[in-house]
Write a protein that holds these residues in place. Structure first.
Motif, mmCIF file in Angstrom:
data_model
loop_
_atom_site.group_PDB
_atom_site.id
_atom_site.type_symbol
_atom_site.label_atom_id
_atom_site.label_comp_id
_atom_site.label_asym_id
_atom_site.label_seq_id
_atom_site.Cartn_x
_atom_site.Cartn_y
_atom_site.Cartn_z
ATOM 1 N N THR A 1 24.673 35.981 -12.139
ATOM 2 C CA THR A 1 25.307 37.291 -12.322
ATOM 3 C C THR A 1 26.433 37.197 -13.346
ATOM 4 O OG1 THR A 1 24.822 37.706 -10.013
ATOM 5 C CG2 THR A 1 26.329 39.234 -11.084
ATOM 6 N N LEU A 2 27.235 36.123 -13.219
ATOM 7 C CA LEU A 2 28.335 35.961 -14.175
ATOM 8 C C LEU A 2 27.804 35.739 -15.587
ATOM 9 C CD1 LEU A 2 30.830 33.851 -12.066
ATOM 10 C CD2 LEU A 2 31.254 36.090 -13.077
ATOM 11 N N TYR A 3 26.702 35.011 -15.688
ATOM 12 C CA TYR A 3 26.071 34.795 -16.993
ATOM 13 C C TYR A 3 25.711 36.150 -17.618
ATOM 14 C CZ TYR A 3 22.391 33.464 -20.322
ATOM 15 O OH TYR A 3 21.618 33.319 -21.440
ATOM 16 N N THR A 4 25.119 37.026 -16.783
ATOM 17 C CA THR A 4 24.748 38.357 -17.259
ATOM 18 C C THR A 4 25.997 39.158 -17.638
ATOM 19 O OG1 THR A 4 22.890 38.243 -15.743
ATOM 20 C CG2 THR A 4 23.356 40.392 -16.700
ATOM 21 N N LEU A 5 27.043 39.036 -16.835
ATOM 22 C CA LEU A 5 28.300 39.736 -17.151
ATOM 23 C C LEU A 5 28.866 39.244 -18.480
ATOM 24 C CD1 LEU A 5 30.063 39.884 -13.656
ATOM 25 C CD2 LEU A 5 29.290 41.823 -15.034
ATOM 26 N N GLY A 6 28.765 37.948 -18.719
ATOM 27 C CA GLY A 6 29.230 37.381 -19.991
ATOM 28 C C GLY A 6 28.488 38.012 -21.156
ATOM 29 N N TRP B 1 33.183 23.544 -14.522
ATOM 30 C CA TRP B 1 33.447 24.954 -14.820
ATOM 31 C C TRP B 1 32.612 25.863 -13.936
ATOM 32 C CZ3 TRP B 1 33.463 24.783 -20.880
ATOM 33 C CH2 TRP B 1 34.759 24.460 -21.310
ATOM 34 N N GLY B 2 31.414 25.378 -13.660
ATOM 35 C CA GLY B 2 30.560 26.085 -12.711
ATOM 36 C C GLY B 2 30.376 27.538 -13.060
ATOM 37 N N MET B 3 30.841 28.394 -12.147
ATOM 38 C CA MET B 3 30.562 29.818 -12.291
ATOM 39 C C MET B 3 31.212 30.393 -13.541
ATOM 40 S SD MET B 3 31.097 30.786 -8.364
ATOM 41 C CE MET B 3 30.256 29.897 -7.064
ATOM 42 N N ILE B 4 32.475 29.983 -13.801
ATOM 43 C CA ILE B 4 33.148 30.473 -15.011
ATOM 44 C C ILE B 4 32.352 30.022 -16.230
ATOM 45 C CG2 ILE B 4 35.285 30.427 -16.347
ATOM 46 C CD1 ILE B 4 35.536 31.766 -13.630
ATOM 47 N N GLY B 5 31.835 28.798 -16.166
ATOM 48 C CA GLY B 5 31.000 28.282 -17.250
ATOM 49 C C GLY B 5 29.823 29.193 -17.506
ATOM 50 N N GLY B 6 29.232 29.713 -16.432
ATOM 51 C CA GLY B 6 28.112 30.647 -16.566
ATOM 52 C C GLY B 6 28.518 31.867 -17.378
ATOM 53 N N PHE B 7 29.713 32.384 -17.088
ATOM 54 C CA PHE B 7 30.222 33.556 -17.807
ATOM 55 C C PHE B 7 30.396 33.244 -19.291
ATOM 56 C CE2 PHE B 7 33.642 36.283 -19.353
ATOM 57 C CZ PHE B 7 33.199 37.532 -18.956
ATOM 58 N N LEU B 8 31.058 32.102 -19.566
ATOM 59 C CA LEU B 8 31.305 31.718 -20.964
ATOM 60 C C LEU B 8 29.994 31.506 -21.710
ATOM 61 C CD1 LEU B 8 34.269 29.223 -20.515
ATOM 62 C CD2 LEU B 8 34.353 31.558 -21.396
ATOM 63 N N LEU B 9 29.058 30.860 -21.013
ATOM 64 C CA LEU B 9 27.747 30.607 -21.607
ATOM 65 C C LEU B 9 27.071 31.923 -21.994
ATOM 66 C CD1 LEU B 9 26.842 27.700 -21.780
ATOM 67 C CD2 LEU B 9 25.354 28.069 -19.826
ATOM 68 N N GLY B 10 27.125 32.893 -21.080
ATOM 69 C CA GLY B 10 26.511 34.189 -21.333
ATOM 70 C C GLY B 10 27.140 34.851 -22.543
ATOM 71 N N ALA B 11 28.483 34.836 -22.594
ATOM 72 C CA ALA B 11 29.197 35.479 -23.693
ATOM 73 C C ALA B 11 28.826 34.825 -25.020
ATOM 74 C CB ALA B 11 30.704 35.388 -23.446
ATOM 75 N N LEU B 12 28.738 33.493 -24.997
ATOM 76 C CA LEU B 12 28.465 32.729 -26.215
ATOM 77 C C LEU B 12 27.021 32.901 -26.683
ATOM 78 C CD1 LEU B 12 30.091 30.574 -27.861
ATOM 79 C CD2 LEU B 12 28.776 28.877 -26.605
ATOM 80 N N VAL C 1 17.056 35.129 -16.406
ATOM 81 C CA VAL C 1 17.848 33.939 -16.075
ATOM 82 C C VAL C 1 18.266 33.992 -14.615
ATOM 83 C CG1 VAL C 1 20.012 32.726 -16.539
ATOM 84 C CG2 VAL C 1 18.652 33.644 -18.431
ATOM 85 N N LEU C 2 18.749 35.163 -14.196
ATOM 86 C CA LEU C 2 19.190 35.328 -12.814
ATOM 87 C C LEU C 2 18.031 35.070 -11.847
ATOM 88 C CD1 LEU C 2 21.358 36.221 -10.794
ATOM 89 C CD2 LEU C 2 20.753 38.590 -11.276
ATOM 90 N N VAL C 3 16.893 35.683 -12.125
ATOM 91 C CA VAL C 3 15.744 35.586 -11.212
ATOM 92 C C VAL C 3 15.179 34.160 -11.183
ATOM 93 C CG1 VAL C 3 13.377 36.344 -10.800
ATOM 94 C CG2 VAL C 3 15.138 38.011 -11.412
ATOM 95 N N PHE C 4 14.866 33.623 -12.372
ATOM 96 C CA PHE C 4 14.249 32.298 -12.394
ATOM 97 C C PHE C 4 15.231 31.207 -11.965
ATOM 98 C CE2 PHE C 4 11.225 34.535 -15.188
ATOM 99 C CZ PHE C 4 10.071 34.209 -14.496
ATOM 100 N N GLY C 5 16.508 31.356 -12.380
ATOM 101 C CA GLY C 5 17.527 30.384 -11.977
ATOM 102 C C GLY C 5 17.624 30.314 -10.458
ATOM 103 N N THR C 6 17.655 31.490 -9.813
ATOM 104 C CA THR C 6 17.764 31.535 -8.358
ATOM 105 C C THR C 6 16.525 30.935 -7.702
ATOM 106 O OG1 THR C 6 19.043 33.554 -8.608
ATOM 107 C CG2 THR C 6 18.252 33.043 -6.402
#
Lengths: 238, 316
Positions: free
Chosen positions: A60-65, A135-146, A188-193
């Motif tokens: 979810t955070l990746y998507t938010l990013g 970084w975990g979850m925050i990393g997901g956000f940064l990754l998404g943004a990048l 990403v959210l679906v397959f990752g989960t």
């Protein structure tokens, strides 16, 4: 009829911009080039199997990013009047040149090569590596943004050539890039989960949760490095 | 460390990694070509400076396969569609195609000079229906200063004079110029001595320009679109290309030499434009429908074809 045709048919017959934006995002996510970053993202999202909700939250955070990045670009163009050609060229350059080396570096840091190295400066490297890995979850956000900022030729067409014109003529179009982001992040959210849950089940069954996580970390690092090399090769070939 | 564990992860992740590779392979397939007939065959030998190959041809001279052949040094490429009728001067099916460098080339026309060699295609007078695609490479360093690579063209020498071939597409990235020919003669790359003063659009006759922009870095989608547009233009609009009513250009947006045309169209990513020039006024339209048809050959060709047909209808 291919998926693209179905999407075009739905978009034009229903004429609901929000739905079109979402479907465009999906179309982007499954095309070959953006898919490479999505594999890295799926690997990242599904890597921690000991925590149940980790994959869902990180996905979810990746998507938010991604929503953040696409919205900023959208606002700059739609509201602030940024010229599309300049923005598109810059972001495609960014995608071609920066992404590969960056993925390789992050992959190496996650592998924590610092620990394997020889005295001088290793402490520092190791701590950076540890941080990136944690970084975990925050990393997901940064990754998404990048990843959202790294445009491939095809994703650039769909974003600048199809989505932005649609947003410019729709009322409330500023929100469309965010909806587009949901489309790109959904796989990403679906397959990752799914992968995370699957791996968790298997490793509980084999009674090897913590060991599993260590192996996954190595595999994720290798995927990052592999995807990074893929981008570098593409760039060098050109 | 549990071995079973490792195996499971590796398999799962392998599946993921393989997906885009398979996806790439699928999307980069070129559009299909039409079928030929089933008569008895013999072999047509093509020799491009030592790159020899044989292709099946039926007893009437119809090519039974698609041919894409380049010389080892990349100077010459020939591309023939399946079903192309290949006959010699006497109307007999052709057995051998050969190329030689003309040792005593005729002087170029007054306003141009020859870039590289003059190629003598043998046998002279061989006839192709539909026309075939000839690509010649050139050395950009041989161009005099001020002459852009977009100004080069292929000319044909016969009956004592050089004739500029109208159908033309220049790939500045690989320094190649492509044209269509319907018979064999002597061919060379020519460049004008002075840059044409009035560029593309100003005050010219009614026509339709198809322009495809791409970046230096090519992806499977970019290549697919370019191949698809080229195939459609050359297959369905050969007559319009030959008469100059339709032009087709492929342009790299990152090449500085293209700055003017890139700015004119406002291109910055993969884009196909159709420019309908009517009464001296340009009507530029971006064709974004093609991006929904990637991988679907039939829909892609149909989309490009109908766009061009509409525009050609407007300039009639």
């Amino acid at each position: 009829m291919g998926l693209g045709g179905i999407i075009q048919g739905l978009s034009s017959s229903l004429n609901i911009p929000v739905l079109s934006a979402l479907l465009l995002g999906l179309l982007t996510a499954i095309s070959p080039c953006p898919m490479a970053t999505n594999i890295a993202a799926i690997a990242y999202v599904s890597r921690r199997v000991t925590e149940r909700r980790y994959a869902v939250i990180t996905g979810t955070l990746y998507t938010l990013g991604r929503m953040l990045s696409y919205s900023i670009i959208g606002i700059l163009i739609i509201v602030a009047g940024l010229e599309i050609p300049g923005a598109a060229s810059f972001l495609q350059d960014f995608g071609e040149r920066i992404l590969g080396p960056l993925l390789i570096v992050v992959g190496l840091l996650m592998l924590n090569i610092g620990r394997l190295s020889f005295g001088l400066g290793s402490g520092k490297l190791a701590s950076i590596g540890g941080k990136v890995a944690d970084w975990g979850m925050i990393g997901g956000f940064l990754l998404g943004a990048l990843f959202a900022l790294a445009f491939c030729p095809y994703s650039a067409v769909l974003f600048f050539g199809v989505l932005i014109p649609l947003a410019l003529k729709s009322s409330g179009g500023v929100a469309l890039p965010a909806v587009f982001a949901i489309g790109t992040g959904l796989p990403v959210l679906v397959f990752g989960t799914l992968i995370s849950v699957g791996v968790a089940k298997v490793s509980t069954w084999l009674n090897a949760m913590t060991r599993a996580e260590r192996i996954i970390r190595i595999i994720v690092s290798i995927i990052f490095i592999g995807v990074g090399i893929y981008y570098v090769v593409l760039w060098v070939q050109a | 460390m549990n071995v079973k564990n490792k195996v499971v992860y590796v398999l799962l992740l392998l599946c993921l990694v393989m997906y885009p590779l398979v996806g790439c392979a699928e999307t980069s397939t070129a559009p299909p070509v039409t079928d030929g007939s089933g008569l008895s065959t013999y072999q047509l030998g093509i020799d491009l400076f030592g790159t020899k190959n044989e292709f099946p041809v039926d007893s009437q001279g119809k090519l039974k396969t698609e041919v894409n052949l380049s010389s080892a040094d990349g100077r010459i490429s020939l591309s023939l569609n399946e079903g192309t009728l290949i006959l010699d001067k006497e109307g007999e099916p052709l057995k051998i195609i050969d190329v030689a460098i003309d040792p005593n080339p005729s002087p170029p026309p007054e306003d141009a000079y020859i870039v590289g060699a003059v190629y003598d295609f043998i046998p002279e007078g061989a006839d192709f229906n539909p026309p075939i695609i000839l690509t010649l490479s050139y050395d950009p360093e041989e161009l005099t200063e001020g002459i852009g690579e977009r100004d080069v063209y292929i000319a044909c020498y016969q009956d004592g004079e050089w004739e500029k071939l109208i159908y033309r597409s220049v790939d500045i990235g690989s320094h190649e110029v492509t044209t269509q020919i319907d018979h064999f003669a002597r061919f060379a790359v020519l460049a004008p001595k002075e840059r044409p003063t009035s560029d593309v659009s100003s005050g010219l006759a009614d026509r339709v320009e198809v322009v495809y922009f791409h970046r230096t870095q090519r992806c499977s989608t970019c290549q697919y679109a370019e191949d698809g547009i080229r195939y459609t233009v050359e297959t369905y609009f050969a007559d319009d290309l030959a008469s100059g009513r339709l032009t087709f250009e492929v342009i790299n947006v990152e090449d500085e030499e293209n700055a003017a045309i890139v700015k004119k169209y406002g291109a910055s990513y993969l884009t196909m434009f159709v420019n309908t020039i009517r009464d001296g006024i340009e009507h530029i339209e971006e064709v974004d429908e093609i991006w929904y048809c990637i991988g679907d050959n039939e829909a892609f060709i149909q989309t490009v074809k109908s766009k061009i047909e509409i525009s050609l209808g407007e300039v009639k």
